[in-house]
Design a protein around this motif. Structure first.
Motif, mmCIF file in Angstrom:
data_model
loop_
_atom_site.group_PDB
_atom_site.id
_atom_site.type_symbol
_atom_site.label_atom_id
_atom_site.label_comp_id
_atom_site.label_asym_id
_atom_site.label_seq_id
_atom_site.Cartn_x
_atom_site.Cartn_y
_atom_site.Cartn_z
ATOM 1 N N LEU A 21 0.779 -1.275 -0.141
ATOM 2 C CA LEU A 21 -0.046 0.012 0.093
ATOM 3 C C LEU A 21 0.804 1.309 -0.081
ATOM 4 O O LEU A 21 0.582 2.109 -0.806
ATOM 5 C CB LEU A 21 -0.988 0.074 1.293
ATOM 6 C CG LEU A 21 -2.250 -1.122 1.202
ATOM 7 C CD1 LEU A 21 -2.614 -1.223 2.403
ATOM 8 C CD2 LEU A 21 -3.022 -0.583 0.096
ATOM 9 N N THR A 22 2.052 1.289 0.911
ATOM 10 C CA THR A 22 2.962 2.308 0.704
ATOM 11 C C THR A 22 3.702 2.619 -0.580
ATOM 12 O O THR A 22 3.668 3.861 -1.090
ATOM 13 C CB THR A 22 3.930 2.156 1.873
ATOM 14 O OG1 THR A 22 3.294 1.867 3.101
ATOM 15 C CG2 THR A 22 4.934 3.396 1.961
ATOM 16 N N HIS A 410 -10.638 -5.538 6.715
ATOM 17 C CA HIS A 410 -10.212 -6.550 5.555
ATOM 18 C C HIS A 410 -9.292 -7.401 6.551
ATOM 19 O O HIS A 410 -8.579 -7.069 7.540
ATOM 20 C CB HIS A 410 -9.380 -5.917 4.652
ATOM 21 C CG HIS A 410 -10.239 -4.930 3.832
ATOM 22 N ND1 HIS A 410 -10.711 -5.211 2.711
ATOM 23 C CD2 HIS A 410 -10.542 -3.534 3.940
ATOM 24 C CE1 HIS A 410 -11.401 -4.162 2.198
ATOM 25 N NE2 HIS A 410 -11.159 -3.603 2.927
ATOM 26 N N TRP A 411 -9.242 -8.863 6.241
ATOM 27 C CA TRP A 411 -8.739 -9.828 6.746
ATOM 28 C C TRP A 411 -7.343 -10.325 6.011
ATOM 29 O O TRP A 411 -7.352 -10.611 5.060
ATOM 30 C CB TRP A 411 -9.727 -10.783 7.128
ATOM 31 C CG TRP A 411 -10.882 -10.470 7.702
ATOM 32 C CD1 TRP A 411 -12.053 -10.357 7.066
ATOM 33 C CD2 TRP A 411 -11.195 -10.080 8.968
ATOM 34 N NE1 TRP A 411 -13.126 -9.989 7.664
ATOM 35 C CE2 TRP A 411 -12.675 -9.586 8.856
ATOM 36 C CE3 TRP A 411 -10.273 -9.918 10.328
ATOM 37 C CZ2 TRP A 411 -13.131 -9.172 10.160
ATOM 38 C CZ3 TRP A 411 -11.011 -9.272 11.386
ATOM 39 C CH2 TRP A 411 -12.335 -9.056 11.419
ATOM 40 N N GLY A 431 -1.414 -11.017 2.433
ATOM 41 C CA GLY A 431 -1.068 -9.672 2.424
ATOM 42 C C GLY A 431 -0.947 -8.726 1.084
ATOM 43 O O GLY A 431 -1.711 -7.630 1.201
ATOM 44 N N GLN A 432 -0.585 -9.409 0.181
ATOM 45 C CA GLN A 432 -0.797 -8.868 -1.349
ATOM 46 C C GLN A 432 -2.127 -8.742 -1.333
ATOM 47 O O GLN A 432 -2.718 -7.560 -2.137
ATOM 48 C CB GLN A 432 -0.096 -9.793 -2.124
ATOM 49 C CG GLN A 432 1.349 -9.665 -1.944
ATOM 50 C CD GLN A 432 2.038 -10.641 -2.967
ATOM 51 O OE1 GLN A 432 1.468 -11.557 -3.345
ATOM 52 N NE2 GLN A 432 3.289 -10.530 -3.262
ATOM 53 N N ALA A 436 -4.462 -5.535 -2.213
ATOM 54 C CA ALA A 436 -5.315 -5.209 -3.388
ATOM 55 C C ALA A 436 -6.779 -4.750 -3.100
ATOM 56 O O ALA A 436 -7.250 -3.747 -3.682
ATOM 57 C CB ALA A 436 -5.201 -6.221 -4.232
ATOM 58 N N GLU A 437 -7.145 -5.305 -2.165
ATOM 59 C CA GLU A 437 -8.661 -5.076 -1.839
ATOM 60 C C GLU A 437 -8.852 -3.608 -1.071
ATOM 61 O O GLU A 437 -9.767 -2.921 -1.664
ATOM 62 C CB GLU A 437 -9.069 -6.003 -0.813
ATOM 63 C CG GLU A 437 -9.334 -7.561 -1.006
ATOM 64 C CD GLU A 437 -9.918 -8.207 0.105
ATOM 65 O OE1 GLU A 437 -10.086 -9.650 -0.070
ATOM 66 O OE2 GLU A 437 -9.880 -7.898 1.265
#
Length: 444
Positions: A21-22, A410-411, A431-432, A436-437
């Motif tokens: 995300l960063t 989100h999980w 994590g990826q 993306a979600e």
């Protein structure tokens, strides 16, 4: 100031989500309850060399974690496997070749029959939606142990499968749903790939330790990672969250909860998600597993033509590997049944573990230059084993909710992955996927 995303948990899943995300330009903050990053990876030093107290191995098709490791400059080395393996079985120690020992002609036939039936069942089970399989209710209604008894597996075959269950889920066969076992093995590419060293999940390990991946991601994120921040409450609306922890309150637009499903119960969520989410967390318990290491001046077993790999039906150590560094001491890793072992004081644990090593590799193994063990069930924060040991009845009732978002929540976590569930690769993939979600919702 409100952040775009707050990530709860600084294991491989959470740090991967925050890093992704960063890199996409979002403002992400990570809260970690422990005083370290890494989650179910944990570093230690033994005889001056790094060892992994948590997750250790990687192998072919684990592309997500291998790419991450390469990007971070974390190299791997092959797990030593030259020579004969050992098995201590029914009071006798003997050598064997390959992954699964051939306990007589009938035993070989029986194991082959079990593996064939396992793979036949997996063909009808969807990895992403196992509850939709035609026989999902039947498979989820029984344990791995009861299935083995139903097909009249021999006592030796059942005992070998028990070793697989202990090292895979930290659980006994009667504690794990057959549907979970079939799906889990399928996410790894089959029993051979999951259990093998060469060409399998134990093919390589990290000379510098697996924890370095988390440490390097955390260094990239800098002050975006806050340690000793035990999250106690999440308040949410359709487009905002307020996360309360021992480090204060953080506001954000979305949250990624990157902890094991069982550990979601430690967080008070308001408004409360549907009761089924709490029931899911209760029905996704972590297994229990302990690791022991012993270091010797040299890997003496190699001169005896031994690989350092061994199986044993006499506890507490039930499987071993040679994880010696190329230029250092000999190091044996043992996976250990925590039942009865974990409650002992350290001197007795050491005595019992070394007695197991000596029973396999000879009296030299009783006198190491260093020893360490890690009891994951005795962790003060977020105790548990390597991954979830999902009991019968869980997937068909609660599986659809495992990673379904609740509002802005989100999980993530290896248990939510569709490939290499339960492994480091699954954690990275989760994590990826969570990143993306979140990115999709923030860019609408």
């Amino acid at each position: 100031m409100a952040h775009d995303v707050v990530v709860i948990g600084a294991g491989l899943a959470g740090l991967t989500a925050a890093r992704e995300l960063t890199r996409q330009g979002f403002d992400a903050l990570v809260l970690e309850g422990r005083d370290r990053v890494g989650g179910r990876t944990k570093p230690a030093m033994l005889a001056g060399h790094p060892v992994d107290l948590g997750a250790s191995f990687v192998g072919p098709t684990q592309d997500a974690v291998l790419k991450l490791a390469a990007d971070l400059g974390c190299g791997t080395t092959p797990t030593y496997c030259d020579g004969a393996n050992l098995i201590r079985w029914r009071g006798n120690v003997r050598r064997y070749q390959g992954t699964i020992p051939k306990l007589g002609w009938l035993g070989l036939v029986d194991i082959g029959r079990i593996q064939w039936q396992f793979e036949r069942l997996s063909a009808g089970v969807s990895i992403s939606a196992p509850w939709t399989a035609k026989n999902a209710d039947k498979l989820d209604g029984m344990s791995l142990g009861s299935w083995l008894r139903s097909i009249k597996a021999s006592a030796s075959s059942r005992d070998l499968m028990a070793i697989m269950a202990r090292v895979t889920w930290g659980a006994e066969p009667d504690e794990v749903s057959m549907l979970h076992a079939v799906r889990y093995v399928k996410t790894s590419g089959g029993l051979d790939r999951m259990l093998d060293v060469v060409g399998g999940a134990q093919q390589d390990h990290f000379p510098g330790g697996t924890h370095q991946m988390s440490a390097k991601m955390a260094a990239e994120l800098g002050d975006r990672v806050r340690l000793n921040a035990v999250v106690s409450r999440i308040e949410w609306s359709s487009d905002a969250v307020a996360v309360a922890s021992s480090a204060g309150v953080v506001d954000a637009r979305r949250a990624v909860v990157a902890v094991a499903p069982m550990q979601r119960l430690d967080i008070d969520i308001a408004p409360a998600p549907p009761i089924e989410y709490q029931q899911l967390a209760q029905r996704w318990p972590l297994g229990a597993l302990t690791k022991v290491y012993a270091a010797y001046p040299a890997p003496f077993w190699r001169s005896q033509g031994l690989s350092g790999q061994a199986l044993s039906d006499a506890g507490p150590v039930f499987i071993t590997f040679d994880v010696s560094p190329p230029d250092g001491p000999g190091i044996l890793l043992g996976f250990t049944n925590p039942r009865g072992f974990d409650a002992l004081p350290e001197p007795q644990r050491r005595e019992q573990a070394l007695a197991c090593f000596a029973g396999l590799f000879g009296e030299q193994a009783a006198n190491p230059i260093d020893y360490i063990d890690q009891r994951w069930g005795a962790e003060g924060f977020a105790p548990g084993g390597p991954t979830a040991a999902v009991p019968p009845g869980s997937w068909t009732e609660f599986g659809p909710l495992l990673r379904m978002p609740v509002g802005p929540l989100h999980w993530a976590g290896t248990e939510t992955a569709d490939e290499w569930t339960g492994f480091m690769d699954g954690a990275v993939r989760s994590g990826q996927r969570a990143a993306a979600e979140v990115a999709a919702t923030l860019t609408v």
